[in-house]
Design an enzyme around this catalytic site. Structure first.
Site, PDB file in Angstrom:
ATOM      1  N   ARG A 137       9.947  -3.563 -26.376  1.00  0.00           N
ATOM      2  CA  ARG A 137      10.517  -3.479 -25.420  1.00  0.00           C
ATOM      3  C   ARG A 137       9.874  -3.577 -24.404  1.00  0.00           C
ATOM      4  O   ARG A 137       9.799  -1.723 -24.522  1.00  0.00           O
ATOM      5  CB  ARG A 137      11.827  -3.254 -25.195  1.00  0.00           C
ATOM      6  CG  ARG A 137      13.162  -2.968 -23.911  1.00  0.00           C
ATOM      7  CD  ARG A 137      14.508  -1.996 -23.606  1.00  0.00           C
ATOM      8  NE  ARG A 137      14.431  -0.868 -24.260  1.00  0.00           N
ATOM      9  CZ  ARG A 137      14.815  -0.161 -25.290  1.00  0.00           C
ATOM     10  NH1 ARG A 137      16.379  -1.015 -25.740  1.00  0.00           N
ATOM     11  NH2 ARG A 137      15.169   0.627 -25.335  1.00  0.00           N
ATOM     12  N   HIS A 159       2.070 -13.467 -15.163  1.00  0.00           N
ATOM     13  CA  HIS A 159       2.766 -11.644 -16.300  1.00  0.00           C
ATOM     14  C   HIS A 159       3.642 -12.888 -17.373  1.00  0.00           C
ATOM     15  O   HIS A 159       3.053 -11.860 -18.870  1.00  0.00           O
ATOM     16  CB  HIS A 159       4.068 -11.471 -15.714  1.00  0.00           C
ATOM     17  CG  HIS A 159       4.143 -10.466 -13.626  1.00  0.00           C
ATOM     18  ND1 HIS A 159       2.854 -10.200 -13.792  1.00  0.00           N
ATOM     19  CD2 HIS A 159       4.899 -10.213 -12.991  1.00  0.00           C
ATOM     20  CE1 HIS A 159       3.230  -9.988 -12.525  1.00  0.00           C
ATOM     21  NE2 HIS A 159       4.507  -9.930 -12.182  1.00  0.00           N
ATOM     22  N   GLU A 163      16.238  -9.676 -14.266  1.00  0.00           N
ATOM     23  CA  GLU A 163      16.061  -8.764 -13.344  1.00  0.00           C
ATOM     24  C   GLU A 163      17.598  -8.915 -12.025  1.00  0.00           C
ATOM     25  O   GLU A 163      18.153  -9.406 -12.575  1.00  0.00           O
ATOM     26  CB  GLU A 163      14.946  -8.425 -11.589  1.00  0.00           C
ATOM     27  CG  GLU A 163      14.174  -7.956 -11.976  1.00  0.00           C
ATOM     28  CD  GLU A 163      12.943  -8.578 -10.430  1.00  0.00           C
ATOM     29  OE1 GLU A 163      11.300  -7.682 -11.384  1.00  0.00           O
ATOM     30  OE2 GLU A 163      13.447  -8.999  -9.914  1.00  0.00           O
ATOM     31  N   ALA A 177       0.311  -1.056  -0.143  1.00  0.00           N
ATOM     32  CA  ALA A 177       0.033  -0.121  -0.511  1.00  0.00           C
ATOM     33  C   ALA A 177       0.711   1.571  -0.195  1.00  0.00           C
ATOM     34  O   ALA A 177       0.664   1.670  -0.735  1.00  0.00           O
ATOM     35  CB  ALA A 177      -0.600   0.051   1.125  1.00  0.00           C
ATOM     36  N   LYS A 178       2.247   1.306   1.075  1.00  0.00           N
ATOM     37  CA  LYS A 178       2.998   2.609   0.553  1.00  0.00           C
ATOM     38  C   LYS A 178       3.376   2.851  -0.326  1.00  0.00           C
ATOM     39  O   LYS A 178       4.092   3.455  -0.239  1.00  0.00           O
ATOM     40  CB  LYS A 178       3.651   2.461   2.486  1.00  0.00           C
ATOM     41  CG  LYS A 178       4.515   1.752   1.892  1.00  0.00           C
ATOM     42  CD  LYS A 178       5.306   1.544   3.662  1.00  0.00           C
ATOM     43  CE  LYS A 178       6.612   0.783   4.119  1.00  0.00           C
ATOM     44  NZ  LYS A 178       7.170   0.774   5.501  1.00  0.00           N
ATOM     45  N   TYR A 218       1.169  -6.011 -15.076  1.00  0.00           N
ATOM     46  CA  TYR A 218       2.138  -5.912 -16.154  1.00  0.00           C
ATOM     47  C   TYR A 218       0.798  -5.833 -17.761  1.00  0.00           C
ATOM     48  O   TYR A 218       1.593  -5.507 -18.586  1.00  0.00           O
ATOM     49  CB  TYR A 218       2.852  -8.102 -16.830  1.00  0.00           C
ATOM     50  CG  TYR A 218       4.428  -7.281 -16.078  1.00  0.00           C
ATOM     51  CD1 TYR A 218       4.151  -7.061 -14.817  1.00  0.00           C
ATOM     52  CD2 TYR A 218       4.963  -7.822 -17.530  1.00  0.00           C
ATOM     53  CE1 TYR A 218       5.757  -7.522 -15.212  1.00  0.00           C
ATOM     54  CE2 TYR A 218       6.542  -7.656 -17.433  1.00  0.00           C
ATOM     55  CZ  TYR A 218       7.039  -7.453 -16.351  1.00  0.00           C
ATOM     56  OH  TYR A 218       8.734  -7.477 -16.196  1.00  0.00           O
ATOM     57  N   LEU A 219       0.065  -6.197 -17.508  1.00  0.00           N
ATOM     58  CA  LEU A 219      -1.014  -5.801 -18.582  1.00  0.00           C
ATOM     59  C   LEU A 219      -1.029  -4.440 -18.440  1.00  0.00           C
ATOM     60  O   LEU A 219      -2.132  -3.897 -19.344  1.00  0.00           O
ATOM     61  CB  LEU A 219      -2.542  -6.714 -18.273  1.00  0.00           C
ATOM     62  CG  LEU A 219      -2.618  -7.862 -18.222  1.00  0.00           C
ATOM     63  CD1 LEU A 219      -3.482  -8.321 -17.761  1.00  0.00           C
ATOM     64  CD2 LEU A 219      -2.464  -8.119 -19.213  1.00  0.00           C
TER      65      LEU A 219
END
Length: 833
Positions: free
Chosen positions: A702, A576, A552, A349-350, A515-516
């Site tokens: 990309r 994803h 990543e 949330a934050k 991702y959508l």
């Protein structure tokens, strides 16, 4: 052509959005352009709309981001016979006065307005036309860089009223002439009957067009949009081809205009001259310019029942040839929106939810009557006891990291938030939140509520049960956003969905997959189906393989305990990357309606074979076992974690389009770089082709970072001594940012929350999509974890993963190339974009 829509929900937001759009266009031009920025402004007709435009221009005058010494301004239309209430007076009272207060020199030559002191409207139009021609010539431009127009209730823009040219072929030809013309038009809606107006040819010359849509012109605007989207506003195509520039056949002209009887002098008194020609050679409009004139003058009832409104408005005509941006004011006094965030004090949330809500507020995309109710259990967050604690200890530090805000934005956003303690385990815990929401809704007919479950999936069912019983709206919609993971396997996902269904319908559930909402993922449908040639290129006849890669350059630091329970296949591939694959492989949907698009995605999923264990390589980076949380897990279970942080899987579709084409999924952490991309590798030419053995062409999408689409292809080498067969690999780059300079990119969560508010479900995962995705991966996961108990291959941090993964990809036909097109093997350096 297309429409970019900007919406505002209050007066201040409308002005800010309008000014922000103009600022961005001016800044982008002045940054790269050598000429001054030429801005055309219409000050609208209705008194309320004129006051609003005055506020917009006054705010523009205060802009510190515009270099006004490099801007020229002209009026698109003027009111003849009312000098005290003229558009020029509005410009002088707002723009010029504001710049003068700031001691900014704005020369007289930079302002171009009609001279109302001339004796007749025709003289005024003639003189103003010379001014405009001189302005464009002096600035070295063909037309304005931006035109600001106002749409009126009678469908008019810039003083061009459909009733004036109705059934008048001569007037319509002057309106659409590509020459710079200034017309004397008429309206019966105002005491100032005559208008001095530029023709639509000047508007068409503008690089950008922005239209002011007010609350009283929504009906007119919707009529324009409906006609445009139905295709009625598209250029008419003659059934027989003609040479460009030739005059339309007489039979076409007969169709284009409904005959009218000669005007009787007694019935139609003499009118002022309606236009003045430039010194340019006579211009013969082409058939494209005159199109579609034949429906223009047929009788068509307007909303009030009158038959003098044209079937095609000036804006209909402009939209056949130009992209436009609409800034629309939507005032809604009947509905109230509550955004209820469960787990509001947690990490998600934050870091994601509240920054996204803040950007919706800053960008004026949040409805005016909105409250945010932040709910969490104080047992887990003892430092959060009230609104101030929640603001200071949780969200303010993260909001300040966002861009584009002003101090008053922080104050305004804070005022919209209520922190409400709750305990999921206690029945009745949501009662106080429900009462607080009702107080804010103030008995409005529509008490709409969106519930965002920023909670562990293990408590989703309990949360929805409590909300349905205690906090759902009685007089508006209730929508629920749930975050992944949606279970660990198909059985758990199905069980979770069935429990949801006891309390909410499928249409109320929004399973979020961020991702959508990424820009390039949203662009895949457009790339494939708005560009006809890709319909044939995306086929087994041409495609060798398709690779979808997620990488990543960091590990699982800070979330190792969570990640170890799921692994890279569940965390990334099953959701994803599978969503990206469906968009790449799907057939064209029946329409762009959400359910039609999702139906086609499900068809793709049903045609994918379950993944064979032989078509999968898993890995784990060195150092994963050293994580404190992983060591605690290892000690508890008595053996080292076999959780994969890397995987390559090969998938196949059993349909005519993709039969035999391998879809390669690769996902990993602690790799060399961070990026997500789709690489469509086309089939290689035969060695005996005209140009010999050449590298395969590739279409690369990309997704992140630095969104781009580019096509790697073969081109002739430059140089005087090069022979015909001397070719090289080059890149055809699609610049998606061109025309959007200065605009902040919308975040994925921001876009998705906005879609939920609007009830738009395109970018969310439906239950059958989820279950079919698990059908594909479940057998593989069961084999890896329970049957083989496969130990992941080790790889070094910063590498491209285990070498066995490269061997698997090469075995199904994927070929790696250097930037110059040289084929390489054992590509541990991984992607070269």
């Amino acid at each position: 052509m297309g429409i970019e829509r900007l919406e505002a929900y209050d007066e201040r937001g409308f002005v800010d959005k309008f000014v922000g759009y103009i600022e961005a266009r001016v800044e982008a031009h002045l940054k790269h352009g050598v000429t001054r920025f030429v801005l055309g402004i219409s000050c609208a007709e209705a008194p309320k709309h004129r006051a609003r435009m005055a506020e917009i221009i006054s705010t523009l005058a205060e802009s510190e981001s515009i270099d006004w010494t490099r801007v020229c301004v002209f009026l698109t239309d003027e009111r003849w016979g009312a000098p005290e209430n003229s558009n020029a007076q509005i410009l002088r009272r707002t723009l010029l006065a504001g710049l003068q207060r700031r001691n900014i020199d704005f020369l007289e030559e930079q302002l171009c307005v009609p001279h109302l002191e001339l004796e007749t409207p025709a003289q005024c139009a003639e003189e103003y036309q010379k001014q405009l021609v001189g302005l464009f010539k002096a600035e070295g431009v063909d037309g304005p860089h931006l035109v600001v127009l106002g749409l009126e209730a009678d469908h008019s823009i810039a003083g061009i009223h459909p009733a004036w040219y109705h059934k008048r072929r001569d007037r319509w030809e002057e309106i659409i002439s590509r020459s710079v013309k200034v017309l004397v038009t008429q309206t019966s809606h105002d005491s100032s009957e005559h208008r001095i107006s530029i023709n639509l040819g000047v508007v068409r010359r503008s690089n950008k067009i922005v239209v002011n849509v007010n609350e009283s012109t929504e009906t007119s605007w919707q009529a324009v949009v409906d006609k445009f989207e139905s295709g009625a506003g598209q250029p008419h195509k003659p059934s027989t081809p003609r040479r460009t520039g030739s005059a339309p056949p007489e039979r076409v002209l007969r169709k284009m205009f409904v005959p009218t009887s000669p005007e009787s002098p007694s019935k139609h008194p003499s009118r002022p001259k309606t236009s003045v020609e430039t010194d340019a050679p006579p211009h013969t409009p082409s058939i494209q310019e005159q199109q579609p004139a034949y429906p223009l003058f047929k009788r068509s009832a307007s909303p009030d029942g009158n038959e003098n409104a044209s079937a095609l408005s000036p804006l209909d005509y402009i939209m056949k040839y130009k992209h436009i941006t609409s800034v629309q004011l939507t005032l809604d006094e009947e509905h109230h929106l509550s955004l209820v965030i469960l787990g509001a004090a947690g990490d998600l949330a934050k870091k994601k939810t509240f920054p996204s809500l803040f950007q919706l507020y800053v960008s004026k995309n949040m409805p005016d009557h909105t409250r945010i109710v932040a709910c969490d259990d104080q047992t887990f967050h003892p430092d959060v006891k009230n609104d101030d604690d929640f603001w200071e200890n949780r969200i303010r530090p993260y909001l300040e990291k966002e861009s584009g805000w002003k101090p008053q934005d922080l104050r305004g956003f804070k005022a919209k938030i209520d922190f409400m303690p709750m305990k999921l385990s206690e029945p009745g815990s949501f009662g106080p939140a429900h009462e607080r929401i009702r107080e804010h809704a103030k008995n409005r007919p529509g008490d709409n509520r969106v519930f965002y479950l920023a909670l562990p999936s293990s408590v989703f069912t309990l949360a929805i049960e409590r909300l349905a019983q205690e906090c759902f709206s009685k007089s508006g919609f209730s929508r629920v956003i749930v975050e992944k993971p949606f279970g660990r396997n198909r059985e758990e996902a199905t069980e979770l969905a069935e429990k949801f269904a006891r309390h909410v319908s499928e249409s109320q559930i929004y399973r979020i997959d961020h991702y959508l909402a990424k820009t390039l993922v949203l662009n895949i449908l457009t790339l494939r189906f708005a560009n006809r040639e890709f319909g044939t290129l995306f086929h087994q006849y041409h495609v060798s393989n398709i690779r979808i890669t997620f990488q990543e350059n960091f590990g699982v630091e800070g979330r190792a305990g969570y990640f170890d329970n799921y692994g890279i296949i569940r965390d990334i591939m099953q959701n994803h990357l599978m969503q990206v694959l469906t968009l790449i492989a799907m057939e064209a949907p029946a329409s762009l309606d959400a359910e039609d698009v999702r139906d086609e995605k499900v068809k793709v999923l049903k045609q994918i074979r379950p993944i064979s264990p032989e078509n999968c390589v898993i890995g784990q980076y060195n150092g994963y076992q050293d994580e404190d949380q992983i060591q605690a897990i290892n000690e508890k279970q008595g053996f080292q974690s076999r959780c994969p942080t890397f995987a390559v899987c090969i998938l196949y579709l059993d349909n005519e389009r993709w039969s035999g084409v391998p879809f390669i999924m690769k996902a990993g952490k602690a790799l060399k770089t961070t990026q997500t991309l789709v690489r469509v590798q086309f089939k290689k030419s035969t060695p005996h082709s005209l140009f010999g053995d050449q590298p395969q062409n590739e279409l690369v999408i990309r997704i992140q970072p630095n969104e781009a689409i580019y096509y790697k292809m073969i081109a002739k080498m430059p140089g005087i001594s090069q022979k015909a067969k001397d070719v090289r690999r080059t890149v055809l780059d699609l610049d998606l940012k061109k025309g959007a300079e200065g605009q902040r990119a919308t975040g994925a969560y921001e876009k998705l929350i906005y879609d939920v508010i609007k009830g738009e479900s395109h970018n969310f995962v439906r239950r059958d999509e989820l279950e079919q995705a698990w059908r594909i991966f479940d057998p593989l996961l069961q084999t890896l974890e329970q049957v083989e108990k496969r130990v992941p291959l080790r790889y070094e941090r910063g590498s491209g993963g285990p070498p066995a993964a490269d061997e698997l990809m090469e075995s199904v036909g994927f070929q790696k190339y250097t930037p110059t097109g040289v084929a390489v093997s054992g590509f541990q350096d991984d992607e070269v974009a």
